[in-house]
Design a protein around this motif. Sequence first.
Motif, PDB file in Angstrom:
ATOM      1  N   LEU A  12      -6.079   5.024  -2.259  1.00  0.00           N
ATOM      2  CA  LEU A  12      -7.215   5.489  -1.449  1.00  0.00           C
ATOM      3  C   LEU A  12      -6.723   6.109  -0.145  1.00  0.00           C
ATOM      4  O   LEU A  12      -7.245   7.133   0.308  1.00  0.00           O
ATOM      5  CB  LEU A  12      -8.170   4.333  -1.147  1.00  0.00           C
ATOM      6  N   GLU A  13      -5.716   5.494   0.441  1.00  0.00           N
ATOM      7  CA  GLU A  13      -5.161   6.050   1.684  1.00  0.00           C
ATOM      8  C   GLU A  13      -4.570   7.435   1.440  1.00  0.00           C
ATOM      9  O   GLU A  13      -4.754   8.358   2.224  1.00  0.00           O
ATOM     10  CB  GLU A  13      -4.055   5.127   2.221  1.00  0.00           C
ATOM     11  N   ALA A  50     -13.234  -1.800   1.237  1.00  0.00           N
ATOM     12  CA  ALA A  50     -12.785  -0.459   0.882  1.00  0.00           C
ATOM     13  C   ALA A  50     -13.671   0.171  -0.183  1.00  0.00           C
ATOM     14  O   ALA A  50     -13.415   1.283  -0.624  1.00  0.00           O
ATOM     15  CB  ALA A  50     -11.340  -0.512   0.392  1.00  0.00           C
ATOM     16  N   LEU A  84      -5.438   0.338  -2.887  1.00  0.00           N
ATOM     17  CA  LEU A  84      -5.763   0.698  -1.501  1.00  0.00           C
ATOM     18  C   LEU A  84      -4.813   1.787  -1.008  1.00  0.00           C
ATOM     19  O   LEU A  84      -5.203   2.681  -0.273  1.00  0.00           O
ATOM     20  CB  LEU A  84      -5.669  -0.532  -0.591  1.00  0.00           C
ATOM     21  N   MET A  99      -4.025  -4.000  -4.075  1.00  0.00           N
ATOM     22  CA  MET A  99      -3.183  -3.568  -2.969  1.00  0.00           C
ATOM     23  C   MET A  99      -2.634  -2.170  -3.236  1.00  0.00           C
ATOM     24  O   MET A  99      -2.660  -1.306  -2.362  1.00  0.00           O
ATOM     25  CB  MET A  99      -2.038  -4.571  -2.802  1.00  0.00           C
ATOM     26  N   ARG A 127      -7.276   9.936   1.079  1.00  0.00           N
ATOM     27  CA  ARG A 127      -7.871  10.254   2.371  1.00  0.00           C
ATOM     28  C   ARG A 127      -6.978  11.205   3.156  1.00  0.00           C
ATOM     29  O   ARG A 127      -7.436  12.196   3.717  1.00  0.00           O
ATOM     30  CB  ARG A 127      -8.076   8.957   3.155  1.00  0.00           C
ATOM     31  N   ARG A 135       0.833  -1.194   0.000  1.00  0.00           N
ATOM     32  CA  ARG A 135       0.000   0.000   0.000  1.00  0.00           C
ATOM     33  C   ARG A 135       0.872   1.250   0.000  1.00  0.00           C
ATOM     34  O   ARG A 135       0.597   2.222  -0.706  1.00  0.00           O
ATOM     35  CB  ARG A 135      -0.900   0.013   1.230  1.00  0.00           C
TER      36      ARG A 135
END
Lengths: 336, 336
Positions: free
Chosen positions: A260-261, A288, A257, A254, A264, A228
Amino acid sequence: MAVTIYDVAKAAGVGISTVSRVLNESKNVRPETRQRVLKAIAELGYRPNPLARNLSRPGFLSVGVMLGFLTNPFQVAVLHGIQQVLSEVGPNLIVYSIDSAERRERLLHGISQGHRVDGLICVSFAPGPRHRQRLRRYNIPVAVADFRDPELLSVYVDNVRGGYLATRHLLEQGHRRIGYIQDVQEQPNGAFGNRPAQDRLEGYMQALAEAGLPVEADLVVQANVFSRAEGARAAASLLERPDPPTAIFACSDMLALGILEYARDRGLTVPDDLAVIGFDDIDLATFADLSTVRQPMVELGRQAAQLLWQAMRGQPLESRAVEMPLELVVRRSTAG
Amino acid sequence: MAVTIYDVAKAAGVGISTVSRVLNESKNVRPETRQRVLKAIAELGYRPNPLARNLSRPGFLSVGVMLGFLTNPFQVAVLHGIQQVLSEVGPNLIVYSIDSAERRERLLHGISQGHRVDGLICVSFAPGPRHRQRLRRYNIPVAVADFRDPELLSVYVDNVRGGYLATRHLLEQGHRRIGYIQDVQEQPNGAFGNRPAQDRLEGYMQALAEAGLPVEADLVVQANVFSRAEGARAAASLLERPDPPTAIFACSDMLALGILEYARDRGLTVPDDLAVIGFDDIDLATFADLSTVRQPMVELGRQAAQLLWQAMRGQPLESRAVEMPLELVVRRSTAG
DNA sequence: CTGAAAGCGCTTACAG
DNA sequence: CTGAAAGCGCTTACAG
């Protein structure tokens, strides 16, 4: 050398047949004799040699599975499928986790000489020409999962189409600047690359071409490690530039994700500020709410194991190559 | 029977030594002889028997690892640690994934008779008394990871303390009604239960007692399968009642992720409406911002493999039991 | 360059 | 109940 059955027999003052009988829990041993033998076994720390043991009996077959890091959910899912089939039919499952091209070569060297297993499954790669030749010579059947190879038993998906599906979906959502994150891995020959990821890139380019859009080199970036964190880093390199993409297609969930982190952390709204689509549909993609292209991961492993097992038993193979279906799965990360 | 080296020798009109030389790529074979042998091998479909092959040479040792579903990230992480150590030191890693108590018994039966491996690692359980006795008798060393057993090499954490830490943290956040979700699994004897989860329950009760709170039986529920879906279901049963808890402690992160999903679906704000804490600290706990009690999962596997390897080599063991540290990790799911 | 023979460490009829 | 002997399928000196 190690302690053998002869040492035990001598120490217990009996013949080796008797020791063997004790070992195999045969009824026909007098309790006292039995005790003496057990005592000798304990005192000498005797450990029966499993190889010798199986040599004089029906014996087990073993299947080797070579795969990359156990931290990769895709590979674990494939392994899971392989395990499901093999645990039913019987052979031991020997796992070789590969952490470097050098180890891969060393292992293949031993395996291809028939020193360890009766059949081999390679996940996401195929052995090089030399190993392949020896595997053939020693009649060790080989199946590859997540890789297409005309010379081997292979179970694969159409990654070009997968890349195309993902990209077209983003185009349909109105995106015009679409980034692609690809991961690379070390190859058997020491070079770097990743066939499936390359194919997906090709599908990405096809979709763009079809939409009359140019492929911009700086919208394609590489992640060096499978994690990630690396996905987030790649996302940063894509988004922290003058004219950032509005959507990113990552070649694995992976990595997605990680994107996405990143989004955020930066306060970006998904999918409005940034749409994200991955590949694989690992268990956590649902959690997710990640759009993705689903591969039948467990089934990929199951099929490969089945083909291999048939070959090991000398059964006729109805087909040596099996293409598995791919499916676009739309979730909130691209369609809020 | 299968084709042997004798069949090949006869077919090629040579001695078995020559066939062996070809097999082992010795220089000392005339090219024409070599060709004839290779031809015979191909025609007969001869496959050298790995067992016989290794019997007459230094040979490889094998370590068996018995664990539960490969869908459990905790177990996969432990396996990963085991693999790291073993791939360095040498022995084959044979994976036995257990999907039923019956299969577990069958495998243990074979293994404990020394038919397959030279050493054994059990993850999250220990063999029953009968198997244990035979394993001892045949001098097959056994290590258990994530399980404490005074008779075996064992690497474990203090689960009572872990349960205590998680619960005390929730208490400190002001919660007074705290639910506990426990998972059960089938045991070797056919019964159901889960030692680590039981211990965590005990820690949970200790913390409550220390805070002067009663343990309410209806705040403790069981999840039957290891999955997010099951976590969501358990959460539902806890929350859809007159006097629901304000916080839930799940005995694994996977279950906790299911609770978070449930909360999201119901529009509950975490941690204000509902605080959630898990156990393990799997890779995705970070992604989900899940508070948890971290177990050193990979290290648990590494240590177990190291202890076992030492025993297999007959090296003195400085200690047969290793306790690994636990650590409370606070994230947004309990402290917004 | 090649073959006969011994040996790897067990199991399993076969006789007693 | 027990032991001597053959055999499982290879590898490896040893002679040639």
